[in-house]
Design an enzyme around this catalytic site. Structure first.
Site, short mmCIF file in Angstrom:
data_model
loop_
_atom_site.label_atom_id
_atom_site.label_comp_id
_atom_site.label_asym_id
_atom_site.label_seq_id
_atom_site.Cartn_x
_atom_site.Cartn_y
_atom_site.Cartn_z
N ASP A 194 -40.79 -19.78 -1.42
CA ASP A 194 -40.73 -18.40 -1.90
C ASP A 194 -42.02 -17.65 -1.60
O ASP A 194 -42.02 -16.54 -1.06
CB ASP A 194 -40.47 -18.38 -3.40
CG ASP A 194 -38.98 -18.39 -3.74
OD1 ASP A 194 -38.17 -18.06 -2.86
OD2 ASP A 194 -38.64 -18.72 -4.88
N ILE A 195 -43.14 -18.25 -1.99
CA ILE A 195 -44.42 -17.56 -1.81
C ILE A 195 -44.74 -17.42 -0.33
O ILE A 195 -45.24 -16.38 0.12
CB ILE A 195 -45.54 -18.32 -2.55
CG1 ILE A 195 -45.26 -18.26 -4.07
CG2 ILE A 195 -46.91 -17.72 -2.24
CD1 ILE A 195 -46.19 -19.11 -4.89
#
Length: 421
Positions: A194-195
């Protein structure tokens, strides 16, 4: 969470405020850029938070019922707010809109007409069904940079699958190389897919804005969680391409550098990074084991990689004589890169983190004193700045409606119809 904390309570020892962000005194590099944030959870909100830190005016759109999913992801909570949501939504203004209503979609279309950037992380096809897809919005606003973050991208046989951080980590090979050699596959302690996708999206958005300056038009930025993780394989993939051998996990160790891992000392573990033969020789000297440096099995880095199973136990036997603090002092004096394994609290409160302003303190309407991780982007002339706390659910709806041209009567009608909150 320490043993003295209870769920929902703030840490007993809050991070030092000496690294708190000061009141902004000048524009950021993205001042004047308007960002419409239709994303939720982490990948998109992380990207838009970075843009907001750099000065962009980010309007975060949430639904009228529960808002961003992460508002309910707890404990821990700080006040009435989930710590997860607070961690990725600072510097934004929040509006609450029901996109299933014609009035709500019209409001968002007007915002898109004024925006420089739009970020969404719906499953591919959802934005189109809502009338908010790239084709429709770029036809209305040709200068719009439209960024889509999804699990697998907008094309390919898996495009329609939902995207989840853990699934992308599993399918990218990341989990197969994480963990101990004989242990089960592991995921990192953070949501790296995600990051990572949020970081890739930010890079793509900035590149598209730069291109718009010469081309005069925006474009579609298509980023996927899986692609981002594959790109992060870098030298691991390079090793596979070179040899055809499937990479395996090495715990804290490096696959092609030895010693470059956490090693057991008398009272804990010490990370040592002897990245070349000169550092290896210094390391052996500080250990009081010059015979290791002279051993032909360990003379060069390729030798040490081939004989790592013999070398590591010898090193840990020597390290067992002293504490991690003693070894850290001795090795640092000799110029050998090393560090004890910090806890999250130790990392956030270290003198270096404070000096670099990597913890900032804000005031939140319900959470009170709110500590957030600072920006790692240190620009000398137009620095990133932490200005405002994450918004309450629908906190700025009326303000943004008025800016977009809605009259007080029209705003009241939208509320009465349930199109906004």
């Amino acid at each position: 969470m320490t043993s003295t904390e209870t769920p929902g309570s703030p840490p007993q020892k809050p991070p030092s405020t000496s690294g708190s962000a000061t009141t902004p005194t000048g524009p950021g590099p993205l001042t004047g850029i308007r960002v419409l944030d239709l994303s939720r959870i982490l990948s998109g909100p992380f990207a838009t938070m970075v843009l907001a830190d750099l000065g962009a005016d980010v309007v975060k759109v949430e639904d009228t019922k529960d808002g961003d999913d992460t508002r309910q992801w707890g404990p821990p909570f700080q006040g009435t707010e989930a710590a997860y949501f607070l961690a990725a939504n600072r510097n934004k203004r929040g509006v609450s809109v029901d996109l299933k209503t014609d009035q709500g979609r019209e409001f968002v279309l007007r915002l898109a007409d004024r925006a420089d950037v739009l970020v969404e992380n719906f499953r591919p096809g959802t934005a189109d069904r809502l009338g908010l897809g790239y084709r429709e919005l770029s036809a209305r606003n040709p200068r719009l940079v439209y960024a889509s973050i999804s699990g697998y991208g907008q094309t390919g046989p898996w495009a329609s699958r939902p995207g989840y951080d853990a699934i992308a980590q599993a399918q990218s090979g990341m989990m197969s190389i994480t963990g101990e050699p004989c242990g089960p596959p592991l995921r990192p302690g953070i949501a790296s897919a995600d990051i990572g996708a949020g970081m890739w999206a930010t890079i793509g958005i900035l590149a598209a804005l730069l291109a718009r300056g010469t081309e005069g038009r925006g474009q579609h930025v298509d980023v996927s969680l899986l692609d981002g993780q594959l790109a992060w394989l870098t030298y691991v993939a390079g090793g596979y391409f070179a040899t055809g051998h499937t990479p395996r996990p090495h715990g804290s160790a490096h696959p092609t550098i030895v010693p470059y891992q956490a090693l057991a000392a008398a009272d804990g573990h010490l990370m040592v990074a002897a990245g070349n033969d000169k550092l290896w020789q210094r390391f052996a000297e500080v250990l009081g084991a010059p015979d290791l440096a002279g051993d032909p099995r360990f003379a060069t880095n390729p030798d040490r990689v081939r004989h790592r199973e013999q070398l590591i136990p010898l090193l840990e036997t020597a390290l067992a004589r002293r504490s991690t603090a003693e070894w850290t002092e001795a090795l640092e004096a000799a110029g050998v890169p090393c560090a004890p394994i910090s806890t999250v609290e130790q990392a956030l409160t270290s003198p270096q983190s404070v000096a670099r302003e990597m913890v900032s303190v804000l005031q939140h309407p319900t959470a009170g004193r709110l500590s957030v991780v600072g920006s790692p982007l240190k620009l000398s002339a137009t620095p990133a700045r932490i200005r405002t706390a994450p918004p309450l659910h629908g906190q700025h709806t009326d303000d943004v409606l008025a800016e977009t041209g809605y009259s007080p009567d029209e705003i009241a009608q939208l509320h009465a119809a349930g199109a906004v909150r």
